[in-house]
Design a protein around this motif. Structure first.
Motif, short mmCIF file in Angstrom:
data_model
loop_
_atom_site.label_atom_id
_atom_site.label_comp_id
_atom_site.label_asym_id
_atom_site.label_seq_id
_atom_site.Cartn_x
_atom_site.Cartn_y
_atom_site.Cartn_z
N LEU A 177 0.83 -1.20 0.00
CA LEU A 177 0.00 0.00 0.00
C LEU A 177 0.87 1.25 0.00
N VAL A 178 1.92 1.25 0.82
CA VAL A 178 2.81 2.42 0.89
C VAL A 178 3.54 2.60 -0.44
N TYR A 179 4.04 1.49 -1.01
CA TYR A 179 4.69 1.60 -2.32
C TYR A 179 3.75 2.23 -3.33
N LEU A 180 2.49 1.81 -3.33
CA LEU A 180 1.52 2.32 -4.29
C LEU A 180 1.23 3.80 -4.03
N ALA A 181 1.14 4.19 -2.75
CA ALA A 181 0.89 5.59 -2.42
C ALA A 181 2.05 6.48 -2.87
N LEU A 182 3.24 5.92 -2.94
CA LEU A 182 4.42 6.67 -3.38
C LEU A 182 4.64 6.57 -4.88
N GLY A 183 3.74 5.88 -5.58
CA GLY A 183 3.87 5.76 -7.02
C GLY A 183 4.86 4.70 -7.48
N ARG A 184 5.31 3.84 -6.60
CA ARG A 184 6.26 2.78 -6.96
C ARG A 184 5.46 1.52 -7.27
N ASN A 185 4.87 1.51 -8.45
CA ASN A 185 3.89 0.49 -8.81
C ASN A 185 4.50 -0.90 -8.94
N ALA A 186 5.68 -1.00 -9.53
CA ALA A 186 6.29 -2.32 -9.74
C ALA A 186 6.58 -2.99 -8.40
N SER A 187 7.13 -2.24 -7.45
CA SER A 187 7.42 -2.81 -6.13
C SER A 187 6.14 -3.26 -5.44
N ALA A 188 5.06 -2.47 -5.60
CA ALA A 188 3.79 -2.86 -4.99
C ALA A 188 3.24 -4.14 -5.62
N MET A 189 3.33 -4.25 -6.93
CA MET A 189 2.80 -5.43 -7.62
C MET A 189 3.58 -6.68 -7.25
N ASN A 190 4.89 -6.56 -7.06
CA ASN A 190 5.70 -7.73 -6.68
C ASN A 190 5.22 -8.32 -5.37
N ILE A 191 4.83 -7.46 -4.43
CA ILE A 191 4.34 -7.96 -3.14
C ILE A 191 2.91 -8.48 -3.28
N LEU A 192 2.04 -7.72 -3.93
CA LEU A 192 0.63 -8.07 -4.01
C LEU A 192 0.40 -9.39 -4.72
N GLU A 193 1.17 -9.66 -5.76
CA GLU A 193 0.98 -10.90 -6.52
C GLU A 193 1.38 -12.13 -5.72
N GLY A 194 2.12 -11.94 -4.64
CA GLY A 194 2.48 -13.07 -3.80
C GLY A 194 1.54 -13.27 -2.63
N LEU A 195 0.54 -12.40 -2.48
CA LEU A 195 -0.42 -12.53 -1.40
C LEU A 195 -1.62 -13.33 -1.85
N GLY A 196 -2.42 -13.78 -0.90
CA GLY A 196 -3.59 -14.58 -1.23
C GLY A 196 -4.70 -13.75 -1.85
N CYS A 197 -5.76 -14.44 -2.28
CA CYS A 197 -6.89 -13.78 -2.91
C CYS A 197 -7.69 -13.05 -1.84
N ASP A 198 -7.69 -11.74 -1.92
CA ASP A 198 -8.35 -10.90 -0.94
C ASP A 198 -8.89 -9.68 -1.68
N ALA A 199 -10.03 -9.14 -1.22
CA ALA A 199 -10.66 -8.03 -1.92
C ALA A 199 -9.73 -6.82 -1.99
N ARG A 200 -9.07 -6.51 -0.88
CA ARG A 200 -8.18 -5.34 -0.89
C ARG A 200 -6.97 -5.56 -1.78
N VAL A 201 -6.47 -6.79 -1.78
CA VAL A 201 -5.33 -7.09 -2.65
C VAL A 201 -5.74 -6.90 -4.11
N GLU A 202 -6.93 -7.43 -4.48
CA GLU A 202 -7.40 -7.30 -5.86
C GLU A 202 -7.60 -5.83 -6.22
N TYR A 203 -8.09 -5.05 -5.29
CA TYR A 203 -8.34 -3.64 -5.58
C TYR A 203 -7.03 -2.88 -5.81
#
Length: 651
Positions: free
Chosen positions: A572-598
Motif C-alpha cells: 500500500l505504501v509503495y503504491l501511495a508513493l507511485g512505486r507500482n512495480a514494487s507494490a505489484m511484486n508484493i501483491l501478486e504473492g499474497l492470497g486472494c483478498d478483496a483489498r489485494v485485488e483492488y
C-alpha cells in the motif's frame, strides 16, 4: 470661455460615467449576477493516468468475468432513438455538479476548478478582485487572488504611476543645481582671481587649502551662494514622496498574493480561469470546500462586494483508508532456565586458600556478591537453583600447583557463600513468619537447598591476552614480544620466557592481580513455568508505528518502518508513493483478498493494463461489494468506470 466649456464637458462626462456605473451595479444586484466556481468540463481531476489511444480506431476491451464469460466494454452514447451506440469520444459540454472526488497521492491532493465571471459583470473602468477561500477541518485559508482589470482601469493605474514618476523627476538630486554659480564665479573673479583659476583644474583641493585661499571654508561658501528658496522647495518635495504616491497612485498594481492579473481589452464573453491548487493532506481530512467572494473597484474605491458563491466540495479518497489495521505481534521464545554471571576479585594470602573478609578490597567485593544473591532469593519472577564458583590464578609458579590452589580457593568461596545463603534463607523465613502472624500472606513453601559447585579455572592466560591487547601503557614492541611468547605451548615455559622480558615487572604489578578472579554463575528458573520453553506474543511496536505513519499519511517514514515486512501495508505504501512495480511484486504473492485485488487494479491501471485492471476491480467487487462505491473515489478506477460504462450489480 473655452476653458469653462472644456470643464463643463468633463464634468458632464464624469456625471454620465457615474450614472452608468450606478445603473450597471443595480443591474448586477437585481439580476443576481455573481462570479462563481465550477468544475472543469472534461477529464477527471488529479488523474495520474494517461490513457493510451484506441487500437485500430476502436476503444473496446474484452474482459473475462468471474465465471469465465467474456464481455465487451466500449465507449458509448445514447442516440435519438434511445439506443446505445459506440462512440470514439465522450466529452460533456457543461458540468453542473458541485462536488468531485479527488485522490490523495503521496500526501497531496490537487484541486482543479474554474473561476467564472459573466460578461455582464465586466467593465473597462472596473477591476474585479476575486478571492477563493478554502475550508478544511474547521479552518479556512484564503488562496491567491484572481484579478480582472479593465482596459481603462489599467490606463488610469499607469497614468498615476507616470504622474508620480514626473513628481520624482522634479526632485533635485544634484545639489550643485541649487547653487547660484553665476554669482559665485563673479565673486571669485573679482576678489580672488588666483582661486578663480582653479575652476578648470580637476585636481583635488582639500578644505584646508580652500580655506587658506578664500579665508572661508568650502561649506560656508556653498551655503552662502545656495538658493534658499529652491533648497527648501526641494526638501519639501522629498518629504512629500509618500503622500504624493498615495495621492497619484490611487490603485497600485499588486504583485504579492496574486495568482492572475489579466487586462481585459474588450469584453466579448464570460471570463474563465482554470485554477489549480495543491494541498498537503493531514489526518482526518475527508473533504475540502472552496467558495469564491470578491469586490468590484473603480479607481480607488470599492463600488460593490461580490457575495460568496455556492461552495465546490472536493471529497478526498486516501489510500490510508485501505490499510490493514490489524495488530501485529512478535513471537518470542521464553526459556525456563536462565543463567546470570558475575565476577569478583577476592584477595587471598600468598599461597593460601582461606578467605579473609578484611583483606584488601574483599569487604566491598564480597558485599556486592552477597547483594546479588539476596536480590535473587527475593525475586518474584525467578527461583535460584544453584551457584557455580570458578577460581582463576595468575601464571607465576608451577601450573599444577596453581591449578590445585585454584580448586582450594573455589571450594573455600563455595563454603563461605553456602553458609551465607543458609543464614539468609533462615532470616527470610523468620521474616515471612512474622508477616503471617500480623495477617500477611502465605510463606513460600519450596525451600529447597541451593546447590553449590566449585572448580579450578587454572592459570588465567586467556584474560591476560585480552589485558595486554587493551593496555594503553605497553609499547607496540612490548605487545609484539608478548605475542611471540604467548605462542609457547607449555604454560610453565611460557611464564619462564615472560619472566625474562623487560616488561615482566609491569606484568607482575599491574596485570597479574587482575587475573586472580573468582567467577560466579547463578542458575535460575522462572517461577510457575513447567516447560523448558514458552512461546509468548508481544505487540510489534515497529510495525504499529509504521501503521500509524500510514494513517498520518507520512508515506516516506512508513516505508522505512514497513519495508522489512513486505506485506499488504508495505505494498500500500509503495503504491501511495507511485512505486507500482514494487507494490505489484508484493501483491501478486499474497492470497486472494478483496483489498489485494483492488490495489492490483490500481497498479495495473497506472501501468496502462486496462483489461487486467478491470478484471481485478470486478473480482474485488465480487469479494467485497463495498468496492463498487470505492471505485468512484480513486481516479485510476473511476477513469475506467466512466470510460467503459462499467456497471456492477451488487444487490
Amino acid at each position: 470661455m473655452k476653458n469653462f466649456g472644456r470643464f463643463f464637458l468633463l464634468a458632464l462626462a464624469l456625471a454620465s460615467a457615474a450614472c452608468g456605473t450606478t445603473r450597471k451595479i443595480r443591474q448586477i444586484k437585481d439580476g443576481g449576477m455573481q462570479a462563481s466556481l465550477s468544475l472543469p468540463s472534461s477529464g477527471r481531476v488529479n488523474s495520474p493516468l494517461t490513457l493510451p489511444p484506441p487500437n485500430e480506431g476502436h476503444d473496446t476491451l474484452q474482459v473475462v468475468d468471474f465465471e469465465g464469460r467474456r464481455t465487451l466494454l466500449m465507449n458509448a452514447v445514447r442516440d435519438e432513438n434511445g439506443e446505445m451506440v459506440a462512440s470514439d469520444r465522450l466529452e460533456a459540454a457543461v458540468v453542473s455538479a458541485r462536488f468531485r472526488n479527488v485522490a490523495e497521492r503521496n500526501g497531496k491532493v490537487e484541486l482543479q476548478f474554474q473561476v467564472r465571471v459573466p460578461e455582464s459583470m465586466q467593465e473597462r473602468r472596473w477591476q474585479l478582485r476575486l478571492c477563493p477561500d478554502m475550508f478544511l477541518l474547521g479552518d479556512s485559508l484564503r488562496l491567491a487572488q484572481v484579478t480582472i482589470t479593465g482596459r481603462d482601469y489599467r490606463k488610469a493605474q499607469l497614468r498615476g504611476y507616470e504622474q508620480y514618476r514626473r513628481f520624482l523627476n522634479s526632485i533635485v538630486t544634484d545639489s550643485t543645481l541649487l547653487i547660484n554659480m553665476h554669482d559665485l564665479e563673479i565673486f571669485l573673479s573679482r576678489n580672488l582671481p588666483e582661486v578663480y583659476a582653479f575652476r578648470n583644474d580637476s585636481s583635488y583641493v582639500s578644505d584646508e587649502q580652500f580655506a587658506s585661499v578664500y579665508g572661508v571654508t568650502e561649506r560656508m561658501a556653498v551655503e552662502h551662494y545656495t538658493i534658499g528658496m529652491l533648497k527648501r522647495r526641494n526638501e519639501r518635495r522629498m518629504a512629500r514622496r509618500d503622500i504624493m504616491y498615495r495621492r497619484l497612485v490611487k490603485s497600485p498594481i499588486l504583485t504579492e498574493g496574486i495568482r492572475l492579473d489579466t487586462v481585459m481589452r474588450d469584453v466579448n464573453g464570460d471570463f474563465i480561469y482554470n485554477y489549480v491548487q495543491s494541498v498537503n493532506t493531514r489526518p482526518g481530512l475527508r473533504k475540502i470546500d472552496i467558495k469564491l467572494s470578491g469586490s468590484i473597484w473603480e479607481q480607488d474605491r470599492c463600488i460593490y462586494s461580490i457575495p460568496a458563491s455556492q461552495p465546490l466540495t472536493f471529497y478526498i479518497s486516501s489510500m490510508s483508508t485501505l490499510a490493514d489495521n490489524s495488530e501485529r505481534y512478535l513471537r518470542r521464545i521464553v526459556e525456563r532456565k536462565v543463567e546470570e554471571n558475575t565476577a569478583c576479585y577476592i584477595e587471598f594470602p600468598l599461597g593460601q586458600a582461606s578467605i579473609d573478609p578484611g583483606l584488601g578490597h574483599n569487604a566491598s567485593e564480597m558485599g556486592r556478591i552477597k547483594g546479588n544473591i539476596r536480590s535473587l532469593l527475593v525475586n518474584d519472577d525467578f527461583e535460584l537453583d544453584s551457584i557455580s564458583i570458578v577460581a582463576f590464578a595468575s601464571p607465576e609458579g608451577p601450573l599444577k600447583a596453581n591449578e590445585q590452589l585454584c580448586a582450594k580457593r573455589a571450594a573455600s568461596a563455595s563454603a563461605y557463600f553456602s553458609s551465607f545463603v543458609k543464614e539468609l534463607k533462615d532470616s527470610l523465613e523468620r521474616h515471612e513468619g512474622m508477616f503471617i502472624a500480623v495477617g500477611g500472606g502465605t510463606p513460600q513453601k519450596d525451600r529447597r537447598p541451593i546447590a553449590f559447585s566449585s572448580r579450578s579455572g587454572g592459570e588465567n592466560w586467556h584474560m591476560l591476552d585480552a589485558l595486554v591487547r587493551e593496555d594503553m601503557q605497553l609499547a607496540k614492541e612490548s605487545k609484539e614480544n608478548y605475542s611471540l611468547i604467548a605462542g609457547t605451548p607449555d604454560p610453565d615455559e611460557r611464564e619462564n620466557r615472560l619472566s625474562r622480558s623487560s616488561d615482566y615487572r609491569y606484568f607482575r604489578e599491574h596485570l597479574y592481580p587482575r587475573l586472580r578472579v573468582v567467577k560466579f554463575s547463578f542458575y535460575l528458573h522462572r517461577k510457575g513455568m513447567l516447560k523448558d520453553t514458552l512461546h509468548t506474543t508481544e505487540l510489534d511496536t515497529a510495525y504499529m508505528r509504521g501503521l500509524q505513519q500510514i494513517r498520518d499519511r507520512d508515506y516516506e517514514a512508513a516505508l522505512k518502518s514497513l519495508r522489512p515486512y513486505s506485506d499488504f501495508n508495505t505494498a500500500l505504501v509503495y503504491l501511495a508513493l507511485g512505486r507500482n512495480a514494487s507494490a505489484m511484486n508484493i501483491l501478486e504473492g499474497l492470497g486472494c483478498d478483496a483489498r489485494v485485488e483492488y490495489l492490483l487494479a490500481i497498479a495495473h491501471s497506472r501501468e496502462g493494463n486496462e483489461g487486467t485492471a478491470i478484471e481485478h476491480y470486478m473480482r474485488a467487487c465480487e469479494l467485497e461489494p463495498a468496492f463498487v462505491h470505492r471505485g468512484n473515489l480513486d481516479p485510476e478506477i473511476s477513469e475506467l468506470i466512466g470510460k467503459y460504462r462499467i456497471r456492477i450489480d451488487n444487490s
